[in-house]
Write a protein that holds these residues in place. Structure first.
Motif, PDB file in Angstrom:
ATOM      1  N   VAL A   1       0.832  -1.206   0.000  1.00  0.00           N
ATOM      2  CA  VAL A   1       0.000   0.000   0.000  1.00  0.00           C
ATOM      3  C   VAL A   1       0.867   1.257   0.000  1.00  0.00           C
ATOM      4  N   TYR A   2       1.828   1.304   0.903  1.00  0.00           N
ATOM      5  CA  TYR A   2       2.671   2.485   1.011  1.00  0.00           C
ATOM      6  C   TYR A   2       3.494   2.695  -0.260  1.00  0.00           C
ATOM      7  N   CYS A   3       4.058   1.629  -0.778  1.00  0.00           N
ATOM      8  CA  CYS A   3       4.938   1.759  -1.939  1.00  0.00           C
ATOM      9  C   CYS A   3       4.171   2.131  -3.202  1.00  0.00           C
ATOM     10  N   LEU A   4       2.950   1.615  -3.353  1.00  0.00           N
ATOM     11  CA  LEU A   4       2.162   1.998  -4.524  1.00  0.00           C
ATOM     12  C   LEU A   4       1.828   3.479  -4.486  1.00  0.00           C
ATOM     13  N   GLY A   5       1.474   3.984  -3.298  1.00  0.00           N
ATOM     14  CA  GLY A   5       1.155   5.400  -3.178  1.00  0.00           C
ATOM     15  C   GLY A   5       2.363   6.291  -3.358  1.00  0.00           C
ATOM     16  N   VAL A   6       3.501   5.856  -2.801  1.00  0.00           N
ATOM     17  CA  VAL A   6       4.709   6.673  -2.819  1.00  0.00           C
ATOM     18  C   VAL A   6       5.405   6.623  -4.170  1.00  0.00           C
ATOM     19  N   SER A   7       5.352   5.478  -4.835  1.00  0.00           N
ATOM     20  CA  SER A   7       6.164   5.264  -6.039  1.00  0.00           C
ATOM     21  C   SER A   7       5.940   6.336  -7.094  1.00  0.00           C
ATOM     22  N   ILE A   8       4.689   6.633  -7.374  1.00  0.00           N
ATOM     23  CA  ILE A   8       4.393   7.595  -8.435  1.00  0.00           C
ATOM     24  C   ILE A   8       4.302   9.012  -7.886  1.00  0.00           C
ATOM     25  N   PHE A   9       3.481   9.204  -6.880  1.00  0.00           N
ATOM     26  CA  PHE A   9       3.159  10.565  -6.440  1.00  0.00           C
ATOM     27  C   PHE A   9       4.198  11.145  -5.488  1.00  0.00           C
ATOM     28  N   GLY A  10       5.052  10.299  -4.900  1.00  0.00           N
ATOM     29  CA  GLY A  10       6.135  10.793  -4.075  1.00  0.00           C
ATOM     30  C   GLY A  10       7.450  10.784  -4.820  1.00  0.00           C
ATOM     31  N   GLY A  11       7.810   9.623  -5.362  1.00  0.00           N
ATOM     32  CA  GLY A  11       9.094   9.492  -6.035  1.00  0.00           C
ATOM     33  C   GLY A  11       9.241  10.381  -7.245  1.00  0.00           C
ATOM     34  N   PHE A  12       8.146  10.570  -7.984  1.00  0.00           N
ATOM     35  CA  PHE A  12       8.212  11.414  -9.173  1.00  0.00           C
ATOM     36  C   PHE A  12       7.627  12.809  -8.930  1.00  0.00           C
ATOM     37  N   ALA A  13       7.394  13.146  -7.652  1.00  0.00           N
ATOM     38  CA  ALA A  13       6.854  14.471  -7.346  1.00  0.00           C
ATOM     39  C   ALA A  13       7.776  15.571  -7.844  1.00  0.00           C
ATOM     40  N   GLN A  14       9.089  15.388  -7.650  1.00  0.00           N
ATOM     41  CA  GLN A  14      10.028  16.408  -8.109  1.00  0.00           C
ATOM     42  C   GLN A  14      10.018  16.530  -9.630  1.00  0.00           C
ATOM     43  N   PHE A  15       9.936  15.389 -10.316  1.00  0.00           N
ATOM     44  CA  PHE A  15       9.893  15.408 -11.781  1.00  0.00           C
ATOM     45  C   PHE A  15       8.617  16.090 -12.265  1.00  0.00           C
ATOM     46  N   PHE A  16       7.467  15.701 -11.686  1.00  0.00           N
ATOM     47  CA  PHE A  16       6.196  16.303 -12.092  1.00  0.00           C
ATOM     48  C   PHE A  16       6.201  17.810 -11.844  1.00  0.00           C
ATOM     49  N   ALA A  17       6.733  18.216 -10.685  1.00  0.00           N
ATOM     50  CA  ALA A  17       6.739  19.637 -10.346  1.00  0.00           C
ATOM     51  C   ALA A  17       7.594  20.419 -11.341  1.00  0.00           C
ATOM     52  N   THR A  18       8.781  19.894 -11.665  1.00  0.00           N
ATOM     53  CA  THR A  18       9.658  20.571 -12.623  1.00  0.00           C
ATOM     54  C   THR A  18       9.037  20.593 -14.013  1.00  0.00           C
ATOM     55  N   TRP A  19       8.418  19.494 -14.419  1.00  0.00           N
ATOM     56  CA  TRP A  19       7.762  19.421 -15.727  1.00  0.00           C
ATOM     57  C   TRP A  19       6.596  20.404 -15.822  1.00  0.00           C
ATOM     58  N   LEU A  20       5.809  20.508 -14.747  1.00  0.00           N
ATOM     59  CA  LEU A  20       4.675  21.428 -14.748  1.00  0.00           C
ATOM     60  C   LEU A  20       5.131  22.877 -14.870  1.00  0.00           C
ATOM     61  N   ILE A  21       6.264  23.192 -14.235  1.00  0.00           N
ATOM     62  CA  ILE A  21       6.814  24.540 -14.367  1.00  0.00           C
ATOM     63  C   ILE A  21       7.196  24.809 -15.815  1.00  0.00           C
ATOM     64  N   GLN A  22       7.780  23.810 -16.456  1.00  0.00           N
ATOM     65  CA  GLN A  22       8.244  23.974 -17.834  1.00  0.00           C
ATOM     66  C   GLN A  22       7.075  24.144 -18.801  1.00  0.00           C
ATOM     67  N   VAL A  23       6.039  23.319 -18.662  1.00  0.00           N
ATOM     68  CA  VAL A  23       4.934  23.368 -19.632  1.00  0.00           C
ATOM     69  C   VAL A  23       3.979  24.522 -19.373  1.00  0.00           C
ATOM     70  N   SER A  24       3.840  24.933 -18.121  1.00  0.00           N
ATOM     71  CA  SER A  24       2.906  26.002 -17.793  1.00  0.00           C
ATOM     72  C   SER A  24       3.552  27.379 -17.786  1.00  0.00           C
TER      73      SER A  24
END
Length: 457
Positions: free
Chosen positions: A401-424
């Motif tokens: 449970v913990y790893c499924l939640g963390v894997s995408i939304f925690g581990g890639f949070a930095q990537f998503f945040a940087t990508w969102l800055i770039q596209v927006s």
């Protein structure tokens, strides 16, 4: 609390210690030492994660020589997230191992794997030396560490809660988050010291490797300390296991067959806490350096402030959840975090226009407030997860449970945040990411049972 008391199954009161029908543990371990030993592995992993995150700009430059600093940063933080892909795999494999062979055996294995990952990063040649093999080595190290932590979190958190009673599980479980904060503090302080003591050339040449060497050396020490823990899975160490206590031979199959609804609600609830944790404690230092152009030393001090606040607040959050309930603490704190995060990013982005000293002080204040909310939303969350499963599949359930939640939304949070800055084109984009994750994570909360003050076995 009697620090010399032996660990008892959850729901066992002190008055039952003299019950002749109870099976006495082989050793007596102080709870203070036990908490330190149990949380060491998880803390070590966060020490490495902190260092990797803080030096992401240097690692991107040395191992991902693409055009553009933002592209280098995206590849570096993307590699940070790669380790999280292996977390569910490690959760299944090592979590099931912890439910069959015992918590101690699984935690020793995870520490050896973490040590191996740290060693690979510490000594990996750069792209200039060996070409494409260099980033592949870094990715391999992150995969090994992700696999290890996938099993570590389930075994260690289950063991922490099994050391506590029905009235103290929240407090005991909070030390898992305290260990993360303490090692984040240690990592950030080391980063500050290296940035202050070394020239840019020395830091990029060898200075950034020093923390990974330290992390590598901590592994064998942790394994030795954990040898003295008491096993809480009945009969594993002394061979007295009964038929009723026998570990399930197929914990993963049982978990998905009988607890699929619990898995779904647990994963959704975890999304909000883990996104906030990785953005506030890890990404904001990189954000301040690369996006807002703060000096590295100032940005690292900001991360240190956020981490130390979580260390102070986490035990209080766990104790409060023991008294008033996990769901109530989680609900209120997460709503407050959702409300506060956008104004916080607006303030931080306005600060580069004011004097440096004032801007640094303001950043520290904003991060301290966010860190309080993170502690009070993450602690009851991480405590609730193992409480939802019976002892024979608890480590497996918690891990998955913990790893499924963390894997995408925690581990890639930095990537998503940087990508969102770039596209927006907006520096406020990470705030919207946190708001979205937080809102989704509140949806299943009304359908989850309250676990505070109730026997879990």
């Amino acid at each position: 609390m009697d620090i010399s008391a032996t660990p008892q199954p959850a729901g066992t009161d002190a008055v039952n210690l003299g019950d002749a029908s109870a099976t006495p543990p082989a050793k007596r371990t102080s709870h203070a030492k036990a908490i330190a030993a149990i949380t060491l592995g998880n803390g070590l992993e966060f020490f490495d994660f902190t260092i990797y995150s803080f030096f992401a700009t240097i690692i991107g430059k040395l191992y991902f020589p693409v055009e553009g600093q933002l592209a280098q940063l995206m590849l570096a933080v993307g590699t940070f997230g790669v380790g999280f892909i292996m977390r569910p795999v490690g959760g299944i494999v090592l979590g099931a191992y912890a439910d069959r062979a015992g918590r101690k055996a699984a935690m020793s294995l995870t520490l050896w794997l973490m040590t191996l990952g740290s060693a690979i990063i510490a000594f990996a040649p750069t792209y200039a030396a060996i070409g494409i093999a260099a980033p592949l080595l870094v990715i391999l190290a992150r995969l090994i560490q992700g696999f290890a932590l996938g099993g570590e979190i389930g075994a260690s958190t289950s063991l922490l809660l099994e050391y506590g009673s029905d009235k103290t599980r929240g407090f005991y479980g909070s030390w898992q988050f305290v260990s993360q904060g303490l090692n984040t503090v240690c990592g950030s302080l080391l980063g500050v010291a290296l940035a202050a003591a070394l020239s840019t050339a020395a830091l990029e040449s060898w200075g950034w490797r020093v923390p990974f060497v330290i992390g590598m050396a901590m592994g064998p020490i942790g394994i030795y300390i954990r040898r003295h823990l008491d096993e809480t899975l009945p009969g594993v160490e002394d061979g007295t296991v009964s038929a009723a206590q026998a570990p399930d031979a197929q914990p993963v199959r049982k978990l998905f067959r009988e607890h699929s609804r619990v898995i779904t609600t647990g994963v959704l609830t975890t999304i909000g806490g883990t996104a906030a944790n990785y953005i506030v404690l890890f990404y904001l230092s990189t954000y301040a350096i690369r996006i807002l152009h703060f000096p590295m030393s100032s940005a690292l001090w900001a991360a240190w402030t956020a981490a130390i606040v979580t260390v102070i607040c986490s035990p209080f959050a766990g104790s409060l959840s023991d008294r008033v309930g996990r769901k109530r603490v989680l609900w209120i704190s997460r709503v407050m975090l959702i409300v506060a995060v956008y104004p916080a990013f607006m303030i931080i982005n306005a600060l580069p226009t004011v004097p440096v000293l004032l801007s640094v002080v303001a950043v520290l204040a904003v991060l301290a407030v966010l860190a309080v909310f993170v502690a009070f939303t993450a602690v009851p969350n991480i405590v609730m997860l193992p409480e939802m499963f019976p002892r024979e599949i608890r480590a497996t359930g918690m891990s998955i449970v913990y790893c499924l939640g963390v894997s995408i939304f925690g581990g890639f949070a930095q990537f998503f945040a940087t990508w969102l800055i770039q596209v927006s084109g907006s520096n406020l984009a990470p705030a919207w990411y946190l708001i979205g994750c937080g809102a989704v994570s509140l949806l299943p909360l009304p359908f989850m049972r309250e676990t505070a003050g109730r026997a879990i076995d």
